[in-house]
Write a protein that holds these residues in place. Structure first.
Motif, PDB file in Angstrom:
ATOM      1  N   GLU A 110       0.681  -1.369   0.108  1.00  0.00           N
ATOM      2  CA  GLU A 110       0.081  -0.169   0.056  1.00  0.00           C
ATOM      3  C   GLU A 110       0.797   1.129   0.010  1.00  0.00           C
ATOM      4  N   GLY A 111       2.316   1.051   0.023  1.00  0.00           N
ATOM      5  CA  GLY A 111       2.956   2.241  -0.020  1.00  0.00           C
ATOM      6  C   GLY A 111       3.529   3.037   1.293  1.00  0.00           C
ATOM      7  N   TRP A 142       2.587   9.015   5.990  1.00  0.00           N
ATOM      8  CA  TRP A 142       0.966   8.264   6.065  1.00  0.00           C
ATOM      9  C   TRP A 142       0.430   8.739   4.882  1.00  0.00           C
ATOM     10  N   ARG A 145       1.831   7.208  -0.274  1.00  0.00           N
ATOM     11  CA  ARG A 145       1.746   6.000  -0.915  1.00  0.00           C
ATOM     12  C   ARG A 145       3.406   6.043  -1.727  1.00  0.00           C
ATOM     13  N   SER A 147       6.869   4.765  -3.441  1.00  0.00           N
ATOM     14  CA  SER A 147       7.227   3.626  -4.258  1.00  0.00           C
ATOM     15  C   SER A 147       8.275   2.914  -4.097  1.00  0.00           C
ATOM     16  N   VAL A 170       8.238   9.078  -3.872  1.00  0.00           N
ATOM     17  CA  VAL A 170       6.886   9.120  -3.920  1.00  0.00           C
ATOM     18  C   VAL A 170       6.635   9.482  -5.628  1.00  0.00           C
ATOM     19  N   SER A 172       3.869   9.514  -7.251  1.00  0.00           N
ATOM     20  CA  SER A 172       2.628  10.379  -7.468  1.00  0.00           C
ATOM     21  C   SER A 172       2.890  11.560  -7.184  1.00  0.00           C
TER      22      SER A 172
END
Length: 330
Positions: A110-111, A142, A145, A147, A170, A172
């Motif tokens: 879940e990252g 938290w 996400r 990676s 991260v 995203s």
């Protein structure tokens, strides 16, 4: 070294049991089989200063070696000379692990990131310099996400001081975060020598490119600069080259549908196919890895839950029964 057949071999110093083969010897130049891990489908191995960890295809984590700061995640500071299951991560869905000199970072599907071990430089990211004997979620990350994660260290020239840090990416947000021991002039933005929580590293200005894919390494060189004559840039560049080139673990040999289709479409079953069949079906680890439940149930593997999809086993044997030569070889 991890073999395609699922065996793990270790060699070198064993002063803290970091080879995972017991404590009979403190040094060996000959590869030794880590017996305790036989039959476990390994996905990734990671080594720290004097401790080692592995992640299985089902997300189980085992650790062994030096544990002075709790870097094994077992709730104490006792060294282990054989792989020991990290029960605190049983439901974590671990997909990647990284070891620093004396700390460890774990990434979940879940990252989420949790860290444990030595925290004296802030490298655990918990806004303190305390050591952690058990895995603890990095609260500041938290929801981000993550990676990729990597633990690192370097020795300050002349002083021989050891500095430790953790880096995460991260995707995203296309941002890198740093926590742990920095050095004056290490980063473009001035910050405390001990960074206790994850903070983003300044992105390159006016590059016209996102730090995605192979652009990472080019971007990093403009992110990290040093006013010190002895430049530490290469440490960070190496870490991020690791991100881009070795982000995904190379696991053991397992069955693939395309491969099985090729087997049954060949009426003669040549030596190359026989060799592949022997590789997989002579190894408990490869067999287990081939039939893991793909619907995340394999993350629940335990003494009570096999984590295997028996319907896949049945489907496989039904499929190869179409070619009796292959069927007999299996």
């Amino acid at each position: 070294s991890m073999c395609e057949g699922g065996e793990l071999f270790t060699w070198g110093q064993n002063t803290h049991g970091q080879l995972g083969v017991g404590s009979q010897t403190t040094l060996t130049s000959k590869p030794q089989l880590v017996e305790r891990l036989k039959g476990i489908p390994l996905a990734q191995i990671a080594a720290g200063g004097a401790h080692s960890t592995i992640v299985s295809l089902s997300g189980a984590v085992y650790s062994w070696g030096k544990n002075s700061f709790g870097q094994l995640g077992l709730g104490d500071t006792k060294d282990r000379d054989c792989p020991t299951y990290v029960g605190a991560l049983e439901h974590w869905k671990t997909v990647f692990i990284s070891c620093g000199a004396d700390h460890t970072a774990v990434l979940s599907k879940e990252g989420l990131v949790c860290t444990f071990g030595a925290g004296g430089f802030g490298q655990l990211g918990h806004n303190s310099t305390r050591n952690e004997l058990l895995p603890r979620v990095v609260a500041e990350l938290w929801g981000a996400r993550v990676s990729h994660v990597a633990c690192g260290r370097w020795e300050v020239p002349v002083t021989c001081l050891l500095r430790q840090y953790t880096l995460v990416y991260v995707s995203s947000l296309d941002k890198f975060y740093f926590f742990g021991s920095g050095d004056e002039g290490q980063l473009e933005d001035k910050r405390e020598p001990k960074q206790l929580i994850p903070l983003p590293i300044n992105s390159p200005e006016n590059t016209g490119k996102s730090c995605q894919s192979n652009d990472h390494c080019r971007c990093i060189q403009s992110v990290f600069v040093s006013s010190n004559p002895i430049c530490y840039n290469f440490h960070f560049v190496n870490v991020f080259m690791y991100f881009t080139q070795n982000s995904y673990p190379n696991g053991i040999a397992t069955l693939e549908d395309k491969e099985v289709d090729a087997w049954i479409s060949n009426s003669k079953c040549p030596n190359s196919i026989k060799k592949n069949i022997r590789l997989i079906f002579s190894s408990e680890a490869c067999i287990n890895g081939s039939f893991l439940d793909k619907r995340d149930k394999h993350f629940k593997t335990s003494k009570e839950v096999s984590g295997l999809d028996m319907s896949e086993v049945e489907r496989f044997y039904m499929k190869i029964s179409k070619n009796q030569t292959v069927y007999q070889e299996v």
